[in-house]
Scaffold this active site. Structure first.
Site, short mmCIF file in Angstrom:
data_model
loop_
_atom_site.label_atom_id
_atom_site.label_comp_id
_atom_site.label_asym_id
_atom_site.label_seq_id
_atom_site.Cartn_x
_atom_site.Cartn_y
_atom_site.Cartn_z
N ASP A 287 0.85 -1.22 0.12
CA ASP A 287 -0.01 0.07 0.18
C ASP A 287 0.89 1.10 0.24
O ASP A 287 2.02 1.25 0.35
CB ASP A 287 -0.98 -0.09 1.08
CG ASP A 287 -2.21 0.78 0.91
OD1 ASP A 287 -2.01 1.59 0.03
OD2 ASP A 287 -3.19 0.51 1.81
N TRP A 288 0.47 2.40 -0.22
CA TRP A 288 1.18 3.53 -0.71
C TRP A 288 1.88 3.92 0.79
O TRP A 288 1.42 4.35 1.66
CB TRP A 288 0.22 4.78 -1.28
CG TRP A 288 0.16 4.70 -2.50
CD1 TRP A 288 0.45 5.76 -3.45
CD2 TRP A 288 -0.02 3.56 -3.41
NE1 TRP A 288 0.20 5.33 -4.80
CE2 TRP A 288 0.05 4.15 -4.88
CE3 TRP A 288 -0.23 2.25 -3.22
CZ2 TRP A 288 -0.14 3.03 -5.99
CZ3 TRP A 288 -0.54 1.33 -4.40
CH2 TRP A 288 -0.36 1.74 -5.68
#
Ligand SMILES: *[C@@H]1O[C@H](CO)[C@@H](O)[C@H](O)[C@H]1NC(C)=O
Ligand SMILES: *[C@@H]1O[C@H](CO)[C@@H](O)[C@H](O)[C@H]1NC(C)=O
Ligand SMILES: *[C@@H]1O[C@H](CO)[C@@H](O)[C@H](O)[C@H]1NC(C)=O
Ligand SMILES: *[C@@H]1O[C@H](CO)[C@@H](O)[C@H](O)[C@H]1NC(C)=O
Ligand SMILES: *[C@@H]1O[C@H](CO)[C@@H](O)[C@H](O)[C@H]1NC(C)=O
Ligand SMILES: *[C@@H]1O[C@H](CO)[C@@H](O)[C@H](O)[C@H]1NC(C)=O
Ligand SMILES: *[C@@H]1O[C@H](CO)[C@@H](O)[C@H](O)[C@H]1NC(C)=O
Ligand SMILES: *[C@@H]1O[C@H](CO)[C@@H](O)[C@H](O)[C@H]1NC(C)=O
Ligand SMILES: *[C@@H]1O[C@H](CO)[C@@H](O)[C@H](O)[C@H]1NC(C)=O
Ligand SMILES: *[C@@H]1O[C@H](CO)[C@@H](O)[C@H](O)[C@H]1NC(C)=O
Ligand SMILES: *[C@@H]1O[C@H](CO)[C@@H](O)[C@H](O)[C@H]1NC(C)=O
Length: 866
Positions: A287-288
Site C-alpha cells: 500500500d502507498w
C-alpha cells in the site's frame, strides 16, 4: 524508525512449529509473528499459471539487474501519470506498469463510470452481477491504459460496522465476500487488466493504520491487529483464498501490523500464508508508503513497492538504488529479485496485457489537456489527457445492479408506488444535488447531496449522478402527478408544512465514511457512531409525525441504527439502497415504482447499538504501547455470528430482505457425493530458478551520463562506486540479524494445507449436493436469494455460517429448484495442531432459507470420514 524493522528481523524461534500464530483466542496482547523464510518462488506447475510463468521467465531472463529493479520499484509519488508507476525498460520498449485506484471505477479520470460500491453490490447476492461489474470496470481501466486496477477489496472485511473503508469491500461474511471477490477478479482479468486484491490483511480500522504523529498523542506506531490462527483461517483469510484461487494477479499488503509485525514485511503472512499455504503466484504490492524497510521487506516476500519513495517525494527509496545495492552486496540473493520480477510479468501475461495494453492516456494529477508528464517535478510539458470516453453502455448495468442491490426492509403495503399518488413529497439533503456538484469535494470527502459512494482513494468521479429527487420527479411527472420537496434537513417549518400536505412522503437519509486521510464532520475515516448523519433521525421523525405514509430510503456505508423509527406505524416502508453509484436515482425509482421487484438481501446485520457487534475500533492509543493493540479476541464472532452467539435479536438480520411477492421453501434433499480422502500436500518445491547472474561490480550500475534526472524520481542507479555513499544510509552495512534461511534457494517442503492456488485443491472437493424447492406464492415475478447455512456443530463454532446461495428469478405461482454444493472446506475447521483443515466429528446440520434467521429447512449432513 528502527522499531519498524525489529519485528520482522528478529530471529524469533518458532515456539511451536505447529501453531505459529497463537491457537487460542487470548491473551493476544503483545503477541509476535514468527519468521518464515525463504520467500517462496513461483511454482512452475501451479494450476492456471504455467503458460504465463514460461513467458515471464523468458522475459525476465533477458533483463539486466537495473531493469529488474525498475520492474519492482515505483518511480515516486506523482512521478508519472498514474497513482503508482514502476520504472520502464526502454531497451525493450517496455513502458513500465501503471497501477490505478479504485475498486469502483477509474479514479482521477474523466469519462469513466462510477459503479455501485462493493459493499452495495454484495447485497445483490448475484454472481453474474459481481462478474459483470468486474468486467466492465476492467474494460474501463484497460481503455485508459491501466495495467493494474487497485481492487477489489476484502480487507477490511468489516470487523467493526464503523470501519471507514468497509463499503469498499463486500461483506463481513467471508463466504459472501469470497464469492464476490472471486467473480470480480475474474471479471477484471477477463477484460485484460490485473486485479489487485487488497488490503492483505486485517486492515480493519482507519485510526492509527500508519505510524505517525497523531494530534495530541504524539508519535503513535501503526495499530497491530492481534489474532489467533483459527480466526485468521476461518474468517479473514478465507476470501483472500478465493481471490487467489480465482487467479488474482496481484495482492496489496496493508498499512497495519499483524501480531506486532508490519504486514508488508511480515514473513509469516506473506511468505508462509500467502505464497506458501495459499500458493499465490502473482505479485504483492505495498500500500502507498506501507513499506518500512528495504532488505527486510524483500526477504519477507514483497514484490513491488508503491509509490516507490520512502515518503511521498522524498527522492529516496527502500528499493531502487538500495535494491541494486542489496543484490551486489549479497544481502539479497538474485533469485529473490528474479522471482519478484517473474511474478510481476507472469500476472502481466496471465491476463493478456501483451495483447491488451494501450498507452496511458490520462493523468491523475490534472484534468487539463496539456500539462506535465512528471507532475511533482513539473517537467515534460505536453499532452497529458486525451479524455478517452471508456464508459460504453455501462450505465445500463449499473442501474440494473444498483436496483438489484436495494434491500426492502419494511413494507406495510404502500410499495410499490403507482405514480398516481395524490401528493408526493420528497425530503432530505440526501435526495438532491450537492451544492458543488457530484464531484465537488476532493476524493468525495464530504457528505453533500445524495450519497452514492464513500470517500477516499476508493472512489471515481461521477460522469453524472442521477439524484433520487430528479428521478422521482420524472416518474411522477410522467403520470401527471403532484410533487414537492425540501432538501434542507433543518428547514423545520417547511418540512412540517409539506409533510402535512403530502399523501406520500419519501425521506432520504444517509451515513458516510471513508479513508482515514480525510476527516468529514469529525469522522476520521471510521465512523464515530452508527446513527444517521445530517440530523436524519429527526428528519424522519418530523416527516412521519405528520405523514402516515412515510417511506424511508437509507444511503449508507453499512449498518445504521433504525430502531428509533422502524416500528413507527407512520413509517410505511424502509429501503436500504447502500451506495448505488451514478444511477442512484434511477435505480431507487425503479424499485419504488415496481419496475424492479426488490430482491436484495442485507450483506450485514442491522442491530440496535454498536456494542452488539463486538469490540470497538480503537480511537485512542493504548497507554504504554508504541502500537495500539487491537486484540481480535472475539475470534470468528463478528456481525451475525456475534448476534447469534450472544442471542441478541437484531432489528434486521444478515441475509434479510423483502420482495413485492413472497416465497416459501420446501423439499430439502441432501445427497452425499463420493470424494477421495483428503491428502495433505507433501514433497518439496523446485529449487529457486536463477534467471540471471549479474555483475557485482558497482561501476556497472552508475548513473548514465546522458540521463536527464527528473527531480525526486526513483531510478535504479547508484550515485557512487562507494556502496555506503550510494546507499545514503547511515546504517548501511550494519549487519542486522538476517533471519536464518532467508537466502536459501534450495527445494523447500511443501505445505500440507497448500498445494494449489487458494490452498489444497481438495478443499474444493464437493462432499454434498443440496437441493430445495423455492416457490413464488404471490402475484408478481420476483427474485429470491436462497441461502444455505451450515452448523459445524463444535462447541466453539458459530450456530450457523453461510456457505452458499443463489439468486433465483421465479414467476408467480411457480417453483424452481435451488441447488448448491457443499465442499470440504465448507464443513471443515482449521486445526491448529495439524495446521490443516479437518472435518470434526461433531454432527453437522445444513439449513436452507431466506435469511440467517429464517431457515425453515434443515437436515443433518450424513457423516463423512473423508
Ligand atoms: C528505469 O526506468 C526509468 C523510468 O522509466 C527510465 O528512465 C530508465 O531508463 C530505466 N532504466 C533502465 C535501466 O531501464
Ligand atoms: C536507502 O534506504 C534507506 C532506508 O533504509 C534510506 O534512508 C536511504 O535514503 C535509501 N537510499 C536511497 C539512495 O534511496
Ligand atoms: C458540504 O460538506 C462540507 C464538508 O463536509 C460541510 O462543511 C458543509 O456543511 C456541507 N454543505 C452542505 C450544504 O451540506
Ligand atoms: C453521529 O455522527 C454523525 C456524523 O458525524 C453526526 O451527524 C451525528 O450527530 C452523530 N450522532 C450522535 C448521536 O452523536
Ligand atoms: C392517513 O391519514 C389520512 C389523513 O388523516 C387518513 O385518511 C388515512 O386513513 C390514514 N391512513 C392510515 C394508513 O393510517
Ligand atoms: C545514453 O548512453 C547510453 C550508453 O552510451 C546509450 O546506450 C543510450 O542510448 C543513451 N541514452 C540516451 C537517452 O541518449
Ligand atoms: C544522485 O545524484 C543526483 C545528481 O547529482 C542527485 O540529484 C540525486 O539527489 C542523487 N540521488 C540520490 C538518491 O542520492
Ligand atoms: C546491502 O545493501 C542494503 C541496501 O542498501 C543495505 O541495507 C545493507 O546494509 C547492505 N548490507 C551489507 C552487508 O552491506
Ligand atoms: C526436501 O528437501 C529437504 C531439504 O531441502 C531434504 O532434506 C529432503 O530430503 C527433500 N525431500 C525430498 C522428498 O526430496
Ligand atoms: C495449542 O498449541 C499448543 C502448542 O503447540 C498445543 O500443545 C495445544 O494442544 C494447542 N491447543 C489447541 C486447542 O489446539
Ligand atoms: C473422529 O472420531 C474417530 C473415531 O473415534 C477418530 O479416529 C478421529 O480422529 C476423529 N476425528 C476428529 C477430527 O476428531
Amino acid at each position: 524508525m528502527a522499531s519498524w524493522l525489529a519485528p520482522a528481523l528478529l530471529a524469533v524461534g518458532l515456539a511451536s512449529a505447529q501453531a505459529p500464530f497463537p491457537n487460542g483466542s487470548s491473551p493476544l496482547n503483545d503477541i509476535t509473528s514468527p519468521p518464515f523464510y525463504p520467500s517462496p518462488w513461483m511454482d512452475p506447475s501451479a494450476a492456471g499459471w504455467a503458460e504465463a510463468y514460461t513467458k515471464a521467465q523468458a522475459f525476465v531472463r533477458q533483463l539486466t539487474l537495473l531493469e529488474k529493479v525498475n520492474l519492482t520499484t515505483g518511480v515516486g509519488w506523482e512521478g508519472e501519470a498514474c497513482v503508482g508507476n514502476t520504472g520502464s525498460i526502454p531497451r525493450l520498449g517496455f513502458p513500465g506498469f501503471c497501477t490505478q485506484d479504485s475498486p469502483l471505477g477509474v479514479r482521477f479520470a474523466d469519462y469513466v463510470s462510477a459503479f455501485t460500491a462493493g459493499g452495495t453490490i454484495a447485497a445483490s447476492w448475484d454472481r453474474s452481477e459481481f462478474y459483470r461489474r468486474g468486467y466492465q470496470m476492467g474494460v474501463e481501466h484497460r481503455g485508459k491504459g491501466v495495467d493494474v486496477q487497485l481492487g477489489p477489496v476484502v480487507g477490511p472485511i468489516g470487523r467493526h460496522p464503523k470501519g471507514g473503508r468497509n463499503w469498499e469491500g463486500f461483506s463481513p461474511d467471508p463466504v459472501l465476500s469470497g464469492i464476490a471477490v472471486a467473480e470480480t477478479v475474474k471479471g477484471i482479468q477477463d477484460a485484460g487488466v490485473i486485479a489487485c486484491t487488497k488490503h492483505f490483511i486485517l486492515n480493519e480500522q482507519e485510526h492509527f493504520r500508519q505510524p505517525g504523529n497523531v494530534g495530541d498523542f504524539g508519535f503513535v506506531d501503526a495499530v497491530s491487529a492481534n489474532l489467533a490462527d483459527k480466526t485468521l483461517h476461518e474468517l479473514y483469510l478465507w476470501p483472500f483464498a478465493d481471490a487467489v484461487r480465482a487467479g488474482t494477479g496481484s495482492i496489496m499488503c496493508s498499512y497495519n501490523k499483524a501480531n506486532n509485525s508490519q504486514v508488508c514485511q511480515n514473513s509469516y503472512l506473506q511468505n508462509y500464508i500467502l505464497k506458501g499455504e495459499l500458493g499465490f503466484q502473482g505479485f504483492t504490492m505495498s500500500d502507498w508508503d506501507a513499506q518500512h524497510s528495504g532488505v527486510a521487506s524483500t526477504l519477507a516476500g514483497l514484490d513491488m513497492n508503491m509509490p516507490g519513495d520512502t515518503d511521498f517525494d522524498s527522492g529516496f527509496s527502500f528499493w531502487g538504488p538500495n535494491m541494486t545495492l542489496s543484490i551486489i552486496n549479497g544481502t539479497v540473493p538474485e533469485w529473490r529479485l528474479d522471482d519478484a520480477a517473474t511474478r510481476i510479468m507472469a500476472a502481466y501475461y496471465l491476463v493478456g496485457r501483451d495483447r491488451h495494453a494501450v498507452p496511458v492516456n490520462f493523468n491523475s494529477w490534472s484534468k487539463d489537456t496539456y500539462g506535465y508528464q512528471h507532475a511533482y517535478a513539473k517537467v515534460g510539458y505536453g499532452l497529458i489527457n486525451q479524455h478517452v470516453d471508456v464508459r460504453a453502455d455501462h450505465f445500463k448495468s449499473i442501474r440494473t445492479a444498483a436496483a438489484k442491490s436495494t434491500v426492502l426492509l419494511k413494507n406495510n403495503g404502500v410499495l410499490p408506488l403507482k405514480g398516481t399518488e395524490k401528493y408526493t413529497a420528497v425530503f432530505g439533503n440526501d435526495a438532491g444535488e450537492a451544492q458543488y456538484g457530484p464531484n465537488g469535494c476532493a476524493d468525495h470527502g464530504c457528505d453533500n447531496g445524495t450519497l452514492a459512494m464513500g470517500w477516499g482513494s476508493g472512489t471515481a468521479d461521477y460522469p453524472y449522478l442521477v439524484t433520487p429527487l430528479e428521478a422521482i420527479k420524472r416518474t411522477v411527472g410522467d403520470h401527471g402527478g403532484v410533487i414537492a420537496s425540501v432538501t434542507d434537513n433543518y428547514a423545520f417549518s417547511q418540512i412540517m408544512a409539506l409533510a402535512k400536505q403530502a399523501t406520500h412522503a419519501i425521506v432520504f437519509v444517509n451515513a458516510d465514511s471513508g479513508e482515514g486521510y480525510i476527516t468529514v464532520d469529525g469522522n476520521e475515516g471510521d465512523r464515530n457512531n452508527l446513527t444517521l448523519w445530517q440530523n436524519g433521525e429527526e428528519l424522519v421523525r418530523n416527516v412521519s409525525g405528520y405523514c402516515n405514509n412515510t417511506i424511508v430510503v437509507i444511503h449508507s456505508v453499512g449498518p445504521v441504527l433504525v430502531d428509533s423509527f422502524n416500528n413507527s406505524p407512520n413509517v410505511s416502508a424502509i429501503l436500504w439502497a447502500g451506495l448505488p453509484g451514478q444511477e442512484s436515482g434511477n435505480a431507487i425509482t425503479d424499485v419504488l415504482y415496481g419496475r424492479v421487484n426488490p430482491g436484495g438481501k442485507l450483506p450485514f446485520t442491522i442491530g440496535k447499538s454498536a456494542e452488539e457487534y463486538g469490540p470497538d475500533i480503537i480511537y485512542e492509543p493504548t497507554a504504554g504501547h508504541g502500537s495500539p493493540q487491537a486484540n481480535f479476541e472475539e475470534g470468528v464472532f463478528i456481525d451475525y455470528r456475534s448476534f447469534d452467539k450472544k442471542n441478541i435479536t437484531p432489528v434486521y438480520e444478515f441475509g434479510f430482505g423483502l420482495s413485492y411477492t413472497n416465497f416459501s421453501y420446501s423439499n430439502l434433499v441432501v445427497t452425499r457425493v463420493n470424494a477421495p480422502a483428503y491428502v495433505p500436500t507433501t514433497g518439496n518445491t523446485t529449487a529457486a530458478p536463477t534467471l540471471g547472474n549479474s555483475s557485482k561490480d558497482a561501476s556497472d550500475y552508475q548513473w548514465p551520463a546522458n540521463l536527464t534526472y527528473v527531480n525526486k524520481y526513483i531510478y535504479p542507479y547508484l550515485n557512487s562506486t562507494d556502496l555506503k555513499e550510494a546507499s545514503n544510509d547511515p546504517e548501511y552495512g550494519i549487519e542486522h540479524e538476517y533471519p536464518e534461511g532467508a537466502t536459501d534457494g534450495s527445494p523447500q517442503p511443501r505445505i500440507a494445507a497448500g498445494g494449489g492456488p487458494g490452498g489444497n485443491p481438495q478443499l474444493w472437493d464437493v462432499l454434498y449436493k443440496v437441493t430445495a424447492t423455492v416457490t413464488n406464492n404471490g402475484a408478481v415475478a420476483g427474485d429470491e436469494v436462497a441461502q444455505l447455512y451450515v452448523s459445524l456443530g463444535g462447541p466453539e463454532d458459530p450456530p450457523v455460517v453461510l456457505r452458499n446461495f443463489d439468486r433465483l428469478t421465479i414467476a408467480p405461482g411457480q417453483s424452481v429448484e435451488f441447488t448448491a454444493d457443499i465442499t470440504r472446506r465448507d464443513v471443515s475447521n482449521w486445526d491448529t495442531v495439524s495446521q490443516n483443515w479437518v472435518i470434526s466429528n461433531s454432527t453437522k446440520t445444513v439449513y436452507v432459507g431466506a435469511s440467517s434467521r429464517k431457515l425453515p429447512l434443515k437436515a443433518t449432513l450424513p457423516s463423512s470420514s473423508y
